[in-house]
Structures are given as structure tokens and as C-alpha cells.
Design a protein around this motif. Sequence first.
Motif, PDB file in Angstrom:
ATOM      1  N   GLY A  82       4.555   2.664   2.722  1.00  0.00           N
ATOM      2  CA  GLY A  82       3.955   1.972   1.583  1.00  0.00           C
ATOM      3  C   GLY A  82       3.167   0.715   1.893  1.00  0.00           C
ATOM      4  O   GLY A  82       2.879  -0.065   0.984  1.00  0.00           O
ATOM      5  N   ARG A  85      -3.065   2.321   2.496  1.00  0.00           N
ATOM      6  CA  ARG A  85      -3.596   3.559   1.932  1.00  0.00           C
ATOM      7  C   ARG A  85      -4.749   4.020   2.809  1.00  0.00           C
ATOM      8  O   ARG A  85      -5.544   3.206   3.280  1.00  0.00           O
ATOM      9  CB  ARG A  85      -4.145   3.330   0.521  1.00  0.00           C
ATOM     10  CG  ARG A  85      -3.097   3.244  -0.524  1.00  0.00           C
ATOM     11  CD  ARG A  85      -3.747   3.279  -1.922  1.00  0.00           C
ATOM     12  NE  ARG A  85      -2.801   2.758  -2.883  1.00  0.00           N
ATOM     13  CZ  ARG A  85      -2.751   1.505  -3.299  1.00  0.00           C
ATOM     14  NH1 ARG A  85      -3.614   0.616  -2.850  1.00  0.00           N
ATOM     15  NH2 ARG A  85      -1.851   1.109  -4.164  1.00  0.00           N
ATOM     16  N   THR A 101      -1.798  -2.040   0.719  1.00  0.00           N
ATOM     17  CA  THR A 101      -1.199  -1.951  -0.611  1.00  0.00           C
ATOM     18  C   THR A 101      -0.707  -3.356  -0.967  1.00  0.00           C
ATOM     19  O   THR A 101      -0.659  -4.239  -0.098  1.00  0.00           O
ATOM     20  CB  THR A 101       0.001  -0.991  -0.600  1.00  0.00           C
ATOM     21  OG1 THR A 101       0.990  -1.524   0.289  1.00  0.00           O
ATOM     22  CG2 THR A 101      -0.397   0.415  -0.189  1.00  0.00           C
ATOM     23  N   GLU A 103       2.306  -4.185  -1.333  1.00  0.00           N
ATOM     24  CA  GLU A 103       3.462  -4.407  -0.448  1.00  0.00           C
ATOM     25  C   GLU A 103       3.009  -4.824   0.946  1.00  0.00           C
ATOM     26  O   GLU A 103       3.624  -5.683   1.577  1.00  0.00           O
ATOM     27  CB  GLU A 103       4.328  -3.144  -0.359  1.00  0.00           C
ATOM     28  CG  GLU A 103       4.992  -2.747  -1.655  1.00  0.00           C
ATOM     29  CD  GLU A 103       4.078  -1.941  -2.599  1.00  0.00           C
ATOM     30  OE1 GLU A 103       2.929  -1.593  -2.217  1.00  0.00           O
ATOM     31  OE2 GLU A 103       4.513  -1.689  -3.732  1.00  0.00           O
TER      32      GLU A 103
END
Length: 148
Positions: A82, A85, A101, A103
Amino acid sequence: MSDMTEALRLERQVCFALAVASRGVIGVYRPLLQPMGLTHPQYLVMLALWEHDQLSVKELSKLLRLDPGTLSPLLKRLEAIGYLRRRRDSRDERVLAITLTPEGRQLRSEAERIPPSVARRLGMDLEELQELHRVLTRVIAAADDTHR
């Protein structure tokens, strides 16, 4: 011992010193990166993205000096946890764009503690580390010149 024999002693070899130093320094990073779920190569990817925000695989490959085949599994793993991308660039479908992202962006604040922790663990001050970086950068450039 002759000068030629002395020149071939293991402990006098630059390649040996660099290999041992590299393994040792990466070992210092390991426990600092582990709580963030990162390996050292993944950390290098994150550093590049924190600096540039979005990069193509080609640009990232060039920055990290890793071939795309080596880089691809790192990117897949970072996407799976996560932190980034991978998407086709809307301007050019052939280009795979890598972006952080939320995160992945947030992780940067946690990573800011790593450089001073590494310096402390190595017992070296900032000036020594900067000088080491300057010398290694010259070595990298010289090695690059011999491969052209």
C-alpha cells in the motif's frame, strides 16, 4: 613480501573493502527499516519517490541504477503493502507511472529518523559521512567512465 604480493593481499583490495562496508551498512539499516516493513532496496525506491513524487519505471531505474527486471518485483511488493501505485501514464500508455499513496507519503515522517540513527550506530559524525559520500560518488563516476 614483494610489492606485487602485497598489492594482492585481500585486505588491501578496494573491492573487498567496499563489499564488506556495503553489507555492514545495509545491516545497520535493517532493524531501522523493519518496523516500516521495508527492505533496503525498497527504502531506496521510497527515497526516490519522496524526492520526486512521481516517476516512470524508466526514470526510477536510471536513478537507482537498477534494471527494470530487478525493479519490478520491488515495485509490486511496495504496491501490495500500500505504499505506491503503478498506473499507465495517461499521456503515453507505454509509460508505467509510479506514484506514492497517502500511506507512502506518511511513511516519510517516520523515515526521517533513519539518517541520524545510522550515523549514531556507525559512530560517525555528519562531516565524516559527507566526506565518505563525496569519495564514493567519485568512485561511482570513475567506474561509470570505465564502462562507457
